[in-house]
Design a protein around this motif. Structure first.
Motif, PDB file in Angstrom:
ATOM      1  N   TRP A 323       0.831  -1.204   0.000  1.00  0.00           N
ATOM      2  CA  TRP A 323       0.000   0.000   0.000  1.00  0.00           C
ATOM      3  C   TRP A 323       0.867   1.257   0.000  1.00  0.00           C
ATOM      4  N   PHE A 324       1.798   1.354   0.944  1.00  0.00           N
ATOM      5  CA  PHE A 324       2.666   2.527   1.001  1.00  0.00           C
ATOM      6  C   PHE A 324       3.526   2.631  -0.260  1.00  0.00           C
ATOM      7  N   THR A 325       3.999   1.487  -0.749  1.00  0.00           N
ATOM      8  CA  THR A 325       4.826   1.499  -1.952  1.00  0.00           C
ATOM      9  C   THR A 325       4.033   2.012  -3.147  1.00  0.00           C
ATOM     10  N   SER A 326       2.795   1.589  -3.267  1.00  0.00           N
ATOM     11  CA  SER A 326       1.956   2.036  -4.386  1.00  0.00           C
ATOM     12  C   SER A 326       1.670   3.527  -4.296  1.00  0.00           C
ATOM     13  N   VAL A 327       1.375   4.006  -3.100  1.00  0.00           N
ATOM     14  CA  VAL A 327       1.131   5.441  -2.927  1.00  0.00           C
ATOM     15  C   VAL A 327       2.356   6.236  -3.362  1.00  0.00           C
ATOM     16  N   GLN A 328       3.536   5.781  -2.969  1.00  0.00           N
ATOM     17  CA  GLN A 328       4.768   6.503  -3.291  1.00  0.00           C
ATOM     18  C   GLN A 328       5.120   6.465  -4.770  1.00  0.00           C
ATOM     19  N   THR A 329       4.695   5.411  -5.465  1.00  0.00           N
ATOM     20  CA  THR A 329       5.039   5.298  -6.889  1.00  0.00           C
ATOM     21  C   THR A 329       3.963   5.864  -7.809  1.00  0.00           C
ATOM     22  N   GLU A 330       2.717   5.881  -7.378  1.00  0.00           N
ATOM     23  CA  GLU A 330       1.622   6.301  -8.246  1.00  0.00           C
ATOM     24  C   GLU A 330       1.211   7.758  -8.056  1.00  0.00           C
ATOM     25  N   ILE A 331       1.500   8.330  -6.911  1.00  0.00           N
ATOM     26  CA  ILE A 331       1.117   9.717  -6.635  1.00  0.00           C
ATOM     27  C   ILE A 331       2.284  10.640  -6.994  1.00  0.00           C
ATOM     28  N   PRO A 332       2.052  11.718  -7.728  1.00  0.00           N
ATOM     29  CA  PRO A 332       3.135  12.656  -8.045  1.00  0.00           C
ATOM     30  C   PRO A 332       3.811  13.174  -6.775  1.00  0.00           C
ATOM     31  N   GLN A 333       5.121  13.354  -6.844  1.00  0.00           N
ATOM     32  CA  GLN A 333       5.869  13.727  -5.642  1.00  0.00           C
ATOM     33  C   GLN A 333       5.439  15.066  -5.070  1.00  0.00           C
ATOM     34  N   ASP A 334       4.990  15.986  -5.916  1.00  0.00           N
ATOM     35  CA  ASP A 334       4.605  17.295  -5.380  1.00  0.00           C
ATOM     36  C   ASP A 334       3.247  17.255  -4.675  1.00  0.00           C
ATOM     37  N   ARG A 335       2.593  16.074  -4.676  1.00  0.00           N
ATOM     38  CA  ARG A 335       1.325  15.912  -3.955  1.00  0.00           C
ATOM     39  C   ARG A 335       1.362  14.732  -2.990  1.00  0.00           C
ATOM     40  N   LEU A 336       2.496  14.082  -2.920  1.00  0.00           N
ATOM     41  CA  LEU A 336       2.591  12.831  -2.161  1.00  0.00           C
ATOM     42  C   LEU A 336       2.301  13.020  -0.685  1.00  0.00           C
ATOM     43  N   ALA A 337       2.883  14.029  -0.056  1.00  0.00           N
ATOM     44  CA  ALA A 337       2.680  14.212   1.379  1.00  0.00           C
ATOM     45  C   ALA A 337       1.223  14.514   1.696  1.00  0.00           C
ATOM     46  N   ARG A 338       0.581  15.318   0.852  1.00  0.00           N
ATOM     47  CA  ARG A 338      -0.830  15.640   1.100  1.00  0.00           C
ATOM     48  C   ARG A 338      -1.722  14.415   0.968  1.00  0.00           C
ATOM     49  N   VAL A 339      -1.480  13.599  -0.047  1.00  0.00           N
ATOM     50  CA  VAL A 339      -2.280  12.376  -0.209  1.00  0.00           C
ATOM     51  C   VAL A 339      -1.988  11.406   0.931  1.00  0.00           C
ATOM     52  N   SER A 340      -0.728  11.317   1.357  1.00  0.00           N
ATOM     53  CA  SER A 340      -0.395  10.473   2.506  1.00  0.00           C
ATOM     54  C   SER A 340      -1.101  10.960   3.763  1.00  0.00           C
ATOM     55  N   SER A 341      -1.247  12.278   3.891  1.00  0.00           N
ATOM     56  CA  SER A 341      -1.946  12.811   5.066  1.00  0.00           C
ATOM     57  C   SER A 341      -3.415  12.403   5.062  1.00  0.00           C
ATOM     58  N   LEU A 342      -4.011  12.294   3.870  1.00  0.00           N
ATOM     59  CA  LEU A 342      -5.391  11.789   3.790  1.00  0.00           C
ATOM     60  C   LEU A 342      -5.463  10.364   4.320  1.00  0.00           C
ATOM     61  N   ASP A 343      -4.459   9.574   3.961  1.00  0.00           N
ATOM     62  CA  ASP A 343      -4.393   8.188   4.429  1.00  0.00           C
ATOM     63  C   ASP A 343      -4.426   8.148   5.950  1.00  0.00           C
ATOM     64  N   PHE A 344      -3.517   8.866   6.602  1.00  0.00           N
ATOM     65  CA  PHE A 344      -3.443   8.850   8.064  1.00  0.00           C
ATOM     66  C   PHE A 344      -4.667   9.498   8.695  1.00  0.00           C
ATOM     67  N   LEU A 345      -5.169  10.554   8.061  1.00  0.00           N
ATOM     68  CA  LEU A 345      -6.306  11.272   8.634  1.00  0.00           C
ATOM     69  C   LEU A 345      -7.543  10.390   8.711  1.00  0.00           C
ATOM     70  N   PHE A 346      -7.833   9.644   7.649  1.00  0.00           N
ATOM     71  CA  PHE A 346      -9.029   8.805   7.641  1.00  0.00           C
ATOM     72  C   PHE A 346      -8.821   7.517   8.430  1.00  0.00           C
ATOM     73  N   SER A 347      -7.701   6.833   8.186  1.00  0.00           N
ATOM     74  CA  SER A 347      -7.513   5.527   8.820  1.00  0.00           C
ATOM     75  C   SER A 347      -7.345   5.645  10.328  1.00  0.00           C
ATOM     76  N   TYR A 348      -6.628   6.683  10.778  1.00  0.00           N
ATOM     77  CA  TYR A 348      -6.451   6.876  12.222  1.00  0.00           C
ATOM     78  C   TYR A 348      -7.525   7.784  12.814  1.00  0.00           C
ATOM     79  N   GLY A 349      -7.939   8.782  12.047  1.00  0.00           N
ATOM     80  CA  GLY A 349      -8.869   9.774  12.581  1.00  0.00           C
ATOM     81  C   GLY A 349     -10.246   9.232  12.864  1.00  0.00           C
TER      82      GLY A 349
END
Length: 398
Positions: A323-349
């Motif tokens: 999952w993390f590997t796919s996010v890092q390879t499929e999401i553009p780097q200039d948006r990667l941190a923001r999309v990763s934050s969605l991951d943590f926000l929903f799954s943990y929040g």
């Protein structure tokens, strides 16, 4: 192996230090509460304040990481975590209202540090590691998470018993400083562009980017559902079941240990195993958490839930690493941190919602009904997600 280069080792050490500090702090606060220098009410409020800080920091950190680069955010998050510790200690000095306010402020500040470092560390990995070694690197980071969740409380318990709570708090602050200064600089990228939008607009860009990847939306929805149901069963109902079948914490302790051992095994497996249908394999691994609620129906035979928790631990890492590997390879780097934050926000929040509802649901419908329902949901949600286009490989290009 290139993933074990000095830059990655520094990144791994920083992430491990932040994990140790994160897991150790609640344990120390629990010990302080047991010494009656902090009431159970203050403990609960401080945990709530920490959660609020975490949820605020995660999306902001994603935006700022994409603006300025994740290394700066890792530095700031580590310094914020370190600064929070003396504030918390000051809040434990007496029983005055001012001290109680300091305690809540310190808890919120440490939550900011913990939340800020999560998406930043995720965004740093592809800056340090080549694409071919991303999966092994993510597996190594997962191993760090599992080890720290065991070592953190044990180590801080030893320090507290041997040298006192002051030494334990000092150690936690030092770990946050390690997280701040040890990680390396990543490759220079174009993420810090001159065109800046307001915070809300930049967050909405992440939402739009996520919607461009049906596999991400389906996977995140599934992960959130499993955490809000299966993990909530573990956190809320297992202690009572353990007391019933073992007269104490034996079942709870052994199943938690089995889960951690399984997760370590799964992470080690993921360092090498690259299945052809990466997404479906990951979702199948996540579905293994569904056996946990069903196993608790036969908790009198403790080997049943112990084995189920072991399988769930293996499965969660079979999901996490791809999952993390796919996010890092499929999401553009200039948006990667923001999309990763969605991951943590929903799954943990959204996890606290499941925790809050679990006891009322068990009281209303019966514990067995909640266990069966949770098991079915955990098994069915990944199966439904497999029907979504692009989830087979967690990529639209295969």
């Amino acid at each position: 192996m290139k993933t074990l280069s000095l830059p990655f080792l520094r990144l791994w050490i920083g992430n491990t230090a932040s994990g140790l500090a994160t897991w150790a702090l609640p344990f120390v606060r629990g010990l302080v509460a047991m010494e009656s220098t902090m009431s159970s009410t203050e403990l609960g409020l401080s945990l709530a304040a920490r959660t609020v800080g975490f949820l605020i920091a995660v999306p902001l950190a994603g935006i700022l990481s994409d603006r300025h680069g994740p290394r700066r955010i890792v530095l700031v998050s580590g310094l914020v975590g370190a600064v929070s510790i003396p504030i918390i200690v000051s809040g434990l000095s007496d029983y005055s209202p001012a001290a109680s306010i300091l305690l809540l402020v310190g808890a919120a500040v440490v939550g900011l540090g913990q939340g800020a470092c999560r998406p930043a560390y995720q965004a740093m990995i592809p800056e340090i590691v080549t694409v071919d070694h991303l999966q092994a690197a993510n597996a190594a980071m997962s191993i760090s998470v599992r080890v720290t969740s065991l070592v953190g409380p044990a180590a801080v318990s030893f320090i507290t018993l041997a040298f006192g709570t002051g030494a334990a708090f000092t150690t936690i602050a030092a770990l946050w400083l390690v997280s701040a200064v040890v990680p390396p600089r990543g490759r220079v990228s174009s993420r810090a562009s001159s065109s800046r939008r307001n915070i809300l607009s930049e967050f909405l860009v992440a939402v739009e980017e996520a919607k461009r990847h049906p596999w991400f939306v389906a996977g995140l929805a599934t992960l959130t559902i499993v955490i809000a149901t299966g993990y909530s069963v573990t956190a809320v109902l297992v202690p009572a079941i353990s007391q019933q079948v073992s007269g104490g914490a034996m079942l709870m302790t052994e199943t938690a240990t089995a889960f951690m051992i399984g997760a370590l095994f799964g992470a080690l497996l993921a360092t090498k195993w690259k299945p052809v249908n990466r997404g479906w394999t990951a979702l199948a691994g996540l579905s293994l958490y569904g056996v946990v609620p069903f196993s608790l129906l036969a908790a009198e035979s403790m080997i049943v839930p112990i084995f189920a928790f072991f399988l769930a631990g293996v499965g969660i890492e079979i999901f996490n690493v791809p999952w993390f590997t796919s996010v890092q390879t499929e999401i553009p780097q200039d948006r990667l941190a923001r999309v990763s934050s969605l991951d943590f926000l929903f799954s943990y929040g959204l996890a606290p919602a499941g925790l809050a509802l679990m006891t009322p649901l068990a009281d209303t419908f019966g514990r067995d009904a909640v266990l069966v329902s949770s098991g079915i949901i955990c098994l069915a949600a990944p199966a439904v997600a497999m029907l979504i286009p692009t989830t087979r490989h967690f990529s639209p290009t295969k």
